[in-house]
Design a protein around this motif. Structure first.
Motif, PDB file in Angstrom:
ATOM      1  N   LEU A  38     -15.675  -3.201   7.941  1.00 54.31           N
ATOM      2  CA  LEU A  38     -15.280  -4.602   8.056  1.00 54.31           C
ATOM      3  C   LEU A  38     -13.878  -4.765   8.645  1.00 54.31           C
ATOM      4  CD1 LEU A  38     -16.234  -7.500   7.663  1.00 54.31           C
ATOM      5  CD2 LEU A  38     -15.375  -7.389   5.324  1.00 54.31           C
ATOM      6  N   PRO A  39     -12.855  -4.074   8.140  1.00 48.31           N
ATOM      7  CA  PRO A  39     -11.545  -4.237   8.771  1.00 48.31           C
ATOM      8  C   PRO A  39     -11.511  -3.740  10.216  1.00 48.31           C
ATOM      9  CG  PRO A  39     -11.417  -2.681   6.934  1.00 48.31           C
ATOM     10  CD  PRO A  39     -12.786  -3.269   6.921  1.00 48.31           C
ATOM     11  N   ASN A  40     -12.220  -2.648  10.511  1.00 49.69           N
ATOM     12  CA  ASN A  40     -12.272  -2.150  11.889  1.00 49.69           C
ATOM     13  C   ASN A  40     -12.955  -3.147  12.814  1.00 49.69           C
ATOM     14  OD1 ASN A  40     -11.151   0.142  10.792  1.00 49.69           O
ATOM     15  ND2 ASN A  40     -12.843   1.501  11.294  1.00 49.69           N
ATOM     16  N   THR A 109       7.641  -2.276  -3.894  1.00 50.98           N
ATOM     17  CA  THR A 109       6.532  -1.645  -3.167  1.00 50.98           C
ATOM     18  C   THR A 109       6.759  -1.727  -1.662  1.00 50.98           C
ATOM     19  OG1 THR A 109       5.035  -2.233  -4.970  1.00 50.98           O
ATOM     20  CG2 THR A 109       4.024  -1.613  -2.871  1.00 50.98           C
ATOM     21  N   ALA A 110       7.206  -2.883  -1.193  1.00 50.45           N
ATOM     22  CA  ALA A 110       7.483  -3.039   0.239  1.00 50.45           C
ATOM     23  C   ALA A 110       8.557  -2.045   0.683  1.00 50.45           C
ATOM     24  CB  ALA A 110       7.911  -4.474   0.535  1.00 50.45           C
ATOM     25  N   LYS A 111       9.626  -1.938  -0.088  1.00 50.83           N
ATOM     26  CA  LYS A 111      10.714  -1.017   0.258  1.00 50.83           C
ATOM     27  C   LYS A 111      10.217   0.424   0.289  1.00 50.83           C
ATOM     28  CE  LYS A 111      15.383   0.325  -0.995  1.00 50.83           C
ATOM     29  NZ  LYS A 111      16.495   0.162  -1.924  1.00 50.83           N
ATOM     30  N   ALA A 112       9.400   0.797  -0.705  1.00 48.36           N
ATOM     31  CA  ALA A 112       8.870   2.163  -0.755  1.00 48.36           C
ATOM     32  C   ALA A 112       8.000   2.483   0.461  1.00 48.36           C
ATOM     33  CB  ALA A 112       8.068   2.364  -2.039  1.00 48.36           C
ATOM     34  N   PHE A 120       4.959  -6.934   4.222  1.00 48.86           N
ATOM     35  CA  PHE A 120       4.079  -6.480   3.146  1.00 48.86           C
ATOM     36  C   PHE A 120       3.099  -7.584   2.747  1.00 48.86           C
ATOM     37  CE2 PHE A 120       3.291  -5.953  -1.472  1.00 48.86           C
ATOM     38  CZ  PHE A 120       2.644  -4.730  -1.448  1.00 48.86           C
ATOM     39  N   LEU A 121       3.592  -8.799   2.526  1.00 45.48           N
ATOM     40  CA  LEU A 121       2.720  -9.912   2.130  1.00 45.48           C
ATOM     41  C   LEU A 121       1.743 -10.289   3.246  1.00 45.48           C
ATOM     42  CD1 LEU A 121       5.242 -12.133   0.132  1.00 45.48           C
ATOM     43  CD2 LEU A 121       3.423 -10.662  -0.785  1.00 45.48           C
ATOM     44  N   ALA A 122       2.196 -10.239   4.491  1.00 47.38           N
ATOM     45  CA  ALA A 122       1.296 -10.549   5.609  1.00 47.38           C
ATOM     46  C   ALA A 122       0.169  -9.521   5.694  1.00 47.38           C
ATOM     47  CB  ALA A 122       2.078 -10.602   6.925  1.00 47.38           C
ATOM     48  N   ASP A 123       0.507  -8.234   5.493  1.00 48.19           N
ATOM     49  CA  ASP A 123      -0.512  -7.187   5.515  1.00 48.19           C
ATOM     50  C   ASP A 123      -1.521  -7.389   4.389  1.00 48.19           C
ATOM     51  OD1 ASP A 123      -1.617  -4.662   6.502  1.00 48.19           O
ATOM     52  OD2 ASP A 123      -0.892  -3.837   4.608  1.00 48.19           O
ATOM     53  N   LEU A 124      -1.030  -7.719   3.197  1.00 53.45           N
ATOM     54  CA  LEU A 124      -1.934  -7.995   2.075  1.00 53.45           C
ATOM     55  C   LEU A 124      -2.864  -9.165   2.394  1.00 53.45           C
ATOM     56  CD1 LEU A 124       0.373  -7.634  -1.053  1.00 53.45           C
ATOM     57  CD2 LEU A 124      -1.520  -6.158  -0.396  1.00 53.45           C
ATOM     58  N   ARG A 126      -3.841 -10.294   5.361  1.00 54.38           N
ATOM     59  CA  ARG A 126      -4.829  -9.885   6.368  1.00 54.38           C
ATOM     60  C   ARG A 126      -5.950  -9.075   5.727  1.00 54.38           C
ATOM     61  NH1 ARG A 126      -0.480  -9.547   9.867  1.00 54.38           N
ATOM     62  NH2 ARG A 126       0.047  -7.462   9.165  1.00 54.38           N
ATOM     63  N   ARG A 127      -5.580  -8.108   4.887  1.00 56.19           N
ATOM     64  CA  ARG A 127      -6.596  -7.269   4.247  1.00 56.19           C
ATOM     65  C   ARG A 127      -7.484  -8.078   3.307  1.00 56.19           C
ATOM     66  NH1 ARG A 127      -4.050  -2.749   1.399  1.00 56.19           N
ATOM     67  NH2 ARG A 127      -2.007  -3.544   1.873  1.00 56.19           N
ATOM     68  N   GLU A 128      -6.922  -9.029   2.614  1.00 57.02           N
ATOM     69  CA  GLU A 128      -7.716  -9.852   1.687  1.00 57.02           C
ATOM     70  C   GLU A 128      -8.670 -10.768   2.459  1.00 57.02           C
ATOM     71  OE1 GLU A 128      -9.220 -11.147  -1.868  1.00 57.02           O
ATOM     72  OE2 GLU A 128      -7.864  -9.468  -1.529  1.00 57.02           O
ATOM     73  N   ILE A 129      -8.214 -11.324   3.551  1.00 54.64           N
ATOM     74  CA  ILE A 129      -9.043 -12.209   4.361  1.00 54.64           C
ATOM     75  C   ILE A 129     -10.202 -11.428   4.987  1.00 54.64           C
ATOM     76  CG2 ILE A 129      -9.108 -13.586   6.479  1.00 54.64           C
ATOM     77  CD1 ILE A 129      -6.214 -14.506   5.670  1.00 54.64           C
ATOM     78  N   VAL A 130      -9.899 -10.254   5.484  1.00 52.44           N
ATOM     79  CA  VAL A 130     -10.924  -9.437   6.135  1.00 52.44           C
ATOM     80  C   VAL A 130     -11.888  -8.852   5.121  1.00 52.44           C
ATOM     81  CG1 VAL A 130     -11.276  -7.328   7.478  1.00 52.44           C
ATOM     82  CG2 VAL A 130      -9.527  -8.936   8.150  1.00 52.44           C
ATOM     83  N   GLY A 131     -11.429  -8.585   3.927  1.00 55.44           N
ATOM     84  CA  GLY A 131     -12.333  -8.071   2.896  1.00 55.44           C
ATOM     85  C   GLY A 131     -11.969  -6.686   2.519  1.00 55.44           C
TER      86      GLY A 131
END
Length: 131
Positions: A38-40, A109-112, A120-124, A126-131
């Motif tokens: 799905l993400p791919n 977590t973002a710093k690590a 970090f929040l934008a990536d989260l 995107r991943r949540e929207i895509v599934g």
């Protein structure tokens, strides 16, 4: 949000492959397993349709009734609704509210991971929207 219906194939131990009847020439795969498909596939749609007019997206029932798709389904393929959203290429400032402890955990977590809070929040998202 718009969804395009993909036709998913797998033969034997091969990777899962997906193509989109409503987006000719767009295809993707997931060699490591179905969870990556799905993400791919969503990324493939975004790249394929970048700066292009968006083709009409048929419903799952309409795609299922397509003669070529029906033949694929008889051969063991299945359908997958893949979300599509076009990135604008520009950023917008947003004010959000959350628990202070959660925000501290987000920042740590973002710093690590070598990311900013926003990245970090934008990536989260995107991943949540895509599934």
């Amino acid at each position: 949000m718009r969804y395009y219906i993909g036709v998913v194939h797998q033969e034997g131990d091969s990777a899962f492959g997906i193509h989109f009847p409503d987006v000719p020439g767009c295809f993707s795969a997931a060699a490591d397993g179905l969870d990556d498909l799905l993400p791919n596939a969503s990324e493939a749609l975004a790249l394929h349709l970048e700066d292009e007019p968006l083709p009409s997206a048929r419903t799952m029932d309409a795609v299922r009734s397509d003669e070529d798709v029906a033949q694929d389904l008889e051969g063991g393929a299945f359908l997958l609704a893949v979300p599509f959203f076009r990135l604008s290429g520009r950023t917008t400032k947003a004010n959000i509210t959350m628990d202070a402890g959660l925000l501290t955990a987000v920042d740590q977590t973002a710093k690590a991971r070598g990311l900013t809070r926003s990245a970090f929040l934008a990536d989260l998202a995107r991943r949540e929207i895509v599934g």
